[in-house]
Design a protein around this motif. Sequence first.
Motif, PDB file in Angstrom:
ATOM      1  N   ASP A 114      29.909  51.443  49.107  1.00 43.65           N
ATOM      2  CA  ASP A 114      30.411  50.449  50.061  1.00 43.65           C
ATOM      3  C   ASP A 114      29.230  49.802  50.762  1.00 43.65           C
ATOM      4  OD1 ASP A 114      33.509  50.106  51.302  1.00 43.65           O
ATOM      5  OD2 ASP A 114      31.887  49.254  52.499  1.00 43.65           O
ATOM      6  N   ILE A 115      29.423  48.516  51.139  1.00 39.89           N
ATOM      7  CA  ILE A 115      28.340  47.831  51.844  1.00 39.89           C
ATOM      8  C   ILE A 115      28.303  48.226  53.321  1.00 39.89           C
ATOM      9  CG2 ILE A 115      28.045  45.801  50.360  1.00 39.89           C
ATOM     10  CD1 ILE A 115      30.033  44.343  52.212  1.00 39.89           C
ATOM     11  N   VAL A 135      37.170  45.800  45.764  1.00 40.73           N
ATOM     12  CA  VAL A 135      36.665  45.041  46.916  1.00 40.73           C
ATOM     13  C   VAL A 135      37.730  44.017  47.329  1.00 40.73           C
ATOM     14  CG1 VAL A 135      34.235  45.347  46.303  1.00 40.73           C
ATOM     15  CG2 VAL A 135      35.497  43.383  45.382  1.00 40.73           C
ATOM     16  N   PRO A 150      50.992  51.412  51.474  1.00 41.80           N
ATOM     17  CA  PRO A 150      50.250  52.110  52.526  1.00 41.80           C
ATOM     18  C   PRO A 150      51.164  53.118  53.229  1.00 41.80           C
ATOM     19  CG  PRO A 150      49.790  49.762  52.600  1.00 41.80           C
ATOM     20  CD  PRO A 150      50.882  49.944  51.575  1.00 41.80           C
ATOM     21  N   GLY A 184      37.812  51.054  50.670  1.00 43.56           N
ATOM     22  CA  GLY A 184      38.853  50.731  51.646  1.00 43.56           C
ATOM     23  C   GLY A 184      40.143  51.454  51.332  1.00 43.56           C
ATOM     24  N   TYR A 185      41.243  50.840  51.746  1.00 50.59           N
ATOM     25  CA  TYR A 185      42.577  51.442  51.596  1.00 50.59           C
ATOM     26  C   TYR A 185      42.891  51.805  50.141  1.00 50.59           C
ATOM     27  CZ  TYR A 185      43.774  50.004  56.361  1.00 50.59           C
ATOM     28  OH  TYR A 185      43.817  49.857  57.716  1.00 50.59           O
ATOM     29  N   ILE A 186      42.293  51.066  49.188  1.00 48.91           N
ATOM     30  CA  ILE A 186      42.560  51.325  47.770  1.00 48.91           C
ATOM     31  C   ILE A 186      41.438  52.162  47.144  1.00 48.91           C
ATOM     32  CG2 ILE A 186      42.785  50.204  45.498  1.00 48.91           C
ATOM     33  CD1 ILE A 186      45.247  49.948  47.395  1.00 48.91           C
ATOM     34  N   HIS A 204      49.498  42.097  53.866  1.00 54.09           N
ATOM     35  CA  HIS A 204      48.340  41.514  53.191  1.00 54.09           C
ATOM     36  C   HIS A 204      48.638  41.206  51.730  1.00 54.09           C
ATOM     37  CE1 HIS A 204      48.624  45.772  53.122  1.00 54.09           C
ATOM     38  NE2 HIS A 204      48.135  45.703  51.911  1.00 54.09           N
ATOM     39  N   TYR A 257      33.247  38.522  46.628  1.00 56.72           N
ATOM     40  CA  TYR A 257      33.092  39.990  46.725  1.00 56.72           C
ATOM     41  C   TYR A 257      33.032  40.613  45.333  1.00 56.72           C
ATOM     42  CZ  TYR A 257      34.414  39.355  51.624  1.00 56.72           C
ATOM     43  OH  TYR A 257      34.464  38.957  52.934  1.00 56.72           O
ATOM     44  N   GLU A 269      46.855  47.336  41.614  1.00 56.55           N
ATOM     45  CA  GLU A 269      47.322  48.482  42.411  1.00 56.55           C
ATOM     46  C   GLU A 269      48.620  48.128  43.112  1.00 56.55           C
ATOM     47  OE1 GLU A 269      47.976  51.564  43.193  1.00 56.55           O
ATOM     48  OE2 GLU A 269      45.876  51.798  42.642  1.00 56.55           O
ATOM     49  N   GLY A 284      33.734  49.708  46.741  1.00 52.32           N
ATOM     50  CA  GLY A 284      34.674  49.319  47.790  1.00 52.32           C
ATOM     51  C   GLY A 284      35.502  50.526  48.195  1.00 52.32           C
ATOM     52  N   SER A 334      40.972  45.049  42.248  1.00 48.71           N
ATOM     53  CA  SER A 334      41.313  44.092  43.301  1.00 48.71           C
ATOM     54  C   SER A 334      42.396  43.141  42.804  1.00 48.71           C
ATOM     55  CB  SER A 334      40.086  43.255  43.674  1.00 48.71           C
ATOM     56  OG  SER A 334      39.017  44.085  44.053  1.00 48.71           O
ATOM     57  N   THR A 335      43.321  42.794  43.694  1.00 48.85           N
ATOM     58  CA  THR A 335      44.330  41.788  43.365  1.00 48.85           C
ATOM     59  C   THR A 335      43.614  40.477  43.079  1.00 48.85           C
ATOM     60  OG1 THR A 335      45.874  42.876  44.819  1.00 48.85           O
ATOM     61  CG2 THR A 335      46.359  40.593  44.243  1.00 48.85           C
ATOM     62  N   LYS A 343      50.783  41.523  38.826  1.00 52.45           N
ATOM     63  CA  LYS A 343      50.675  41.895  40.242  1.00 52.45           C
ATOM     64  C   LYS A 343      51.111  40.731  41.143  1.00 52.45           C
ATOM     65  CE  LYS A 343      49.191  43.619  44.150  1.00 52.45           C
ATOM     66  NZ  LYS A 343      49.821  44.728  44.825  1.00 52.45           N
ATOM     67  N   THR A 389      39.758  40.546  48.029  1.00 49.29           N
ATOM     68  CA  THR A 389      39.869  39.235  47.377  1.00 49.29           C
ATOM     69  C   THR A 389      40.634  38.301  48.320  1.00 49.29           C
ATOM     70  OG1 THR A 389      41.726  40.255  46.191  1.00 49.29           O
ATOM     71  CG2 THR A 389      39.731  39.825  44.932  1.00 49.29           C
TER      72      THR A 389
HETATM   73  N1  LIG Z   1      45.695  47.867  50.830  1.00 47.29           N
HETATM   74  C1  LIG Z   1      46.707  47.781  50.002  1.00 47.29           C
HETATM   75  O1  LIG Z   1      47.791  48.272  50.266  1.00 47.29           O
HETATM   76  C2  LIG Z   1      46.550  47.066  48.673  1.00 47.29           C
HETATM   77  C3  LIG Z   1      47.572  47.186  47.746  1.00 47.29           C
HETATM   78  C4  LIG Z   1      47.417  46.588  46.500  1.00 47.29           C
HETATM   79  C5  LIG Z   1      46.266  45.861  46.218  1.00 47.29           C
HETATM   80  N2  LIG Z   1      45.289  45.730  47.158  1.00 47.29           N
HETATM   81  C6  LIG Z   1      44.093  44.974  46.795  1.00 47.29           C
HETATM   82  O2  LIG Z   1      42.995  45.864  46.623  1.00 47.29           O
HETATM   83  C7  LIG Z   1      41.775  45.212  46.993  1.00 47.29           C
HETATM   84  C8  LIG Z   1      41.082  46.039  48.056  1.00 47.29           C
HETATM   85  O3  LIG Z   1      41.959  46.103  49.173  1.00 47.29           O
HETATM   86  P1  LIG Z   1      41.764  47.140  50.356  1.00 47.29           P
HETATM   87  O4  LIG Z   1      43.026  47.110  51.155  1.00 47.29           O
HETATM   88  O5  LIG Z   1      41.254  48.437  49.827  1.00 47.29           O
HETATM   89  O6  LIG Z   1      40.589  46.400  51.161  1.00 47.29           O
HETATM   90  P2  LIG Z   1      39.717  46.989  52.371  1.00 47.29           P
HETATM   91  O7  LIG Z   1      39.287  45.830  53.166  1.00 47.29           O
HETATM   92  O8  LIG Z   1      40.447  48.127  53.010  1.00 47.29           O
HETATM   93  O9  LIG Z   1      38.452  47.651  51.615  1.00 47.29           O
HETATM   94  C9  LIG Z   1      37.507  46.924  50.911  1.00 47.29           C
HETATM   95  C10 LIG Z   1      36.168  47.642  51.058  1.00 47.29           C
HETATM   96  O10 LIG Z   1      35.244  46.999  50.195  1.00 47.29           O
HETATM   97  C11 LIG Z   1      33.981  46.977  50.863  1.00 47.29           C
HETATM   98  N3  LIG Z   1      33.164  45.950  50.213  1.00 47.29           N
HETATM   99  C12 LIG Z   1      33.195  44.607  50.372  1.00 47.29           C
HETATM  100  N4  LIG Z   1      32.302  44.023  49.548  1.00 47.29           N
HETATM  101  C13 LIG Z   1      31.691  45.024  48.862  1.00 47.29           C
HETATM  102  C14 LIG Z   1      30.670  45.058  47.877  1.00 47.29           C
HETATM  103  N5  LIG Z   1      30.114  43.938  47.397  1.00 47.29           N
HETATM  104  N6  LIG Z   1      30.278  46.265  47.424  1.00 47.29           N
HETATM  105  C15 LIG Z   1      30.826  47.410  47.886  1.00 47.29           C
HETATM  106  N7  LIG Z   1      31.795  47.425  48.828  1.00 47.29           N
HETATM  107  C16 LIG Z   1      32.220  46.251  49.298  1.00 47.29           C
HETATM  108  C17 LIG Z   1      34.332  46.745  52.297  1.00 47.29           C
HETATM  109  O11 LIG Z   1      33.278  47.145  53.162  1.00 47.29           O
HETATM  110  C18 LIG Z   1      35.589  47.612  52.447  1.00 47.29           C
HETATM  111  O12 LIG Z   1      35.280  48.931  52.863  1.00 47.29           O
HETATM  112  C19 LIG Z   1      42.167  43.817  47.469  1.00 47.29           C
HETATM  113  O13 LIG Z   1      42.065  42.921  46.393  1.00 47.29           O
HETATM  114  C20 LIG Z   1      43.637  43.983  47.849  1.00 47.29           C
HETATM  115  O14 LIG Z   1      44.348  42.779  47.743  1.00 47.29           O
HETATM  116  C21 LIG Z   1      45.401  46.334  48.375  1.00 47.29           C
END
Ligand SMILES: NC(=O)c1ccc[n+]([C@@H]2O[C@H](COP(=O)([O-])OP(=O)(O)OC[C@H]3O[C@@H](n4cnc5c(N)ncnc54)[C@H](O)[C@@H]3O)[C@@H](O)[C@H]2O)c1
Length: 415
Positions: free
Chosen positions: A33-34, A83, A162, A12-14, A264, A97, A158, A10, A119-120, A211, A85
């Motif tokens: 990543d998918i 990923v 952001p 993404g942002y994390i 979020h 996920y 985490e 995954g 993931s949360t 968390k 949640t």
């Molecule tokens: N963004 C934040 O500020 C933040 C802060 C704390 C906790 N979190 C938690 O961290 C987790 C991830 O959040 P995020 O903001 O990074 O999400 P995001 O949507 O930015 O990124 C998730 C990534 O995972 C990929 N993905 C989905 N299914 C997959 C799989 N089976 N295999 C590989 N990749 C896959 C998606 O394509 C995407 O790029 C969540 O549980 C969120 O609640 C986020």
Amino acid sequence: MGISSVAVIGLGYIGLPTAAILASQDVTVLGVDISQRTVDAVNRGDVPFVEPDLATYVAGAVTQGKLSAALTPSPADAFIVAVPTPFTDGMKPDLSYIQAAAQAIAPQLQGGELLILESTSPPGATQRMADWILEARPDLSLDGSGSRPVIHVAHCPERVLPGRVMIELVTNDRIVGGLTAEAAERARDLYQVFCQGEILLTDAVTAEMAKLVENSFRDVNIAFANELSVISDNLGIDVWELIRLANHHPRVNILQPGPGVGGHCIAVDPWFIVDAAPEDARLIRTAREVNDAKPQWVIDKVRTAAEGVASPTVAALGLAFKANIDDLRESPARKIVEQLADEMADGTILVVEPHIEELPKELANRRNVELVSLEDALMRADVSVLLVDHDAFHQENLRESVPSTISIDTRGMWR
Ligand SMILES: NC(=O)c1ccc[n+]([C@@H]2O[C@H](COP(=O)([O-])OP(=O)(O)OC[C@H]3O[C@@H](n4cnc5c(N)ncnc54)[C@H](O)[C@@H]3O)[C@@H](O)[C@H]2O)c1
């Protein structure tokens, strides 16, 4: 045993910041990543979203051959799962996920690996992730029973903000909860590679709850302020004056009310607790309901203010979920504008959001919603409603221009 290779599932942002910071510490990182688009971007050294300093880390790590990306995992010493949640429509946590990530990791395991869920997650999700892996790989175990090779599974939530992720990844304290004590210790050793904050060890379910509890604490306290704002309005009291005075008590610290709660995390995570303990999480559920009801209260205020005006023009100041950012996720301001556009079909909603270039799709499609400048909005509006306390709305002369319209201040900036 040291960890020299990590797969981060995954990006993404994390996940991507975590992958990049590990790679900057000489760990060989495979980001998985998918999304083909994300994989291609990372392999080019690009970042598919905006986060200060991340681009420099990613470009450097890719150039040095420490970070690469792929659609599927390969064997590694450790796996970090980041990923999404989300929720199902019935407000149930959607763990599909995590399940998909677990099923992709399982074939790569040989025994001895560390698996971390970032993931949360609702209570029990780390154990569920381990169960899915062991279902696919009954030759492995969590504790060496039956002489099967061990995998070490932990949860590490985490907390980064952001916009400050590359700083806070290093400086924040972290909670690490293991399904076993050894898993927690191994996870701590991995985070110590880049984390300078304190790393606090516990069990996995306590780490999951920690968390959720952090965000629920904020939600409950904001709900108190939001409830006060409604009560005060009915009693003809200025809620910001009230809170300012009450906060002079040495042990009182009431937060500020607003048009609702967005983002979020705070608006979402408490539901995981409600789902896990529906009978007992009464305060947490009510706080969610109080905060979720606030946008409609604001809408009703605007409608009342516009009563008697034919085809009213409403200036909605701010669309982001909090001040001085461009993040519109779960934003109450966005919901308010959308609903106003529905309920005031003969009116016009002028949106002022200095941090975006174009309206999100669901608003851009409407004929009675426009993105305009602050000056334009205030000049044309019959009613103005302040939804986000962006610095841009602090302008000294703004207050002078507002009284020409009927103004509703959900943030206490125009007092
Ligand atoms: N963004 C934040 O500020 C933040 C802060 C704390 C906790 N979190 C938690 O961290 C987790 C991830 O959040 P995020 O903001 O990074 O999400 P995001 O949507 O930015 O990124 C998730 C990534 O995972 C990929 N993905 C989905 N299914 C997959 C799989 N089976 N295999 C590989 N990749 C896959 C998606 O394509 C995407 O790029 C969540 O549980 C969120 O609640 C986020």
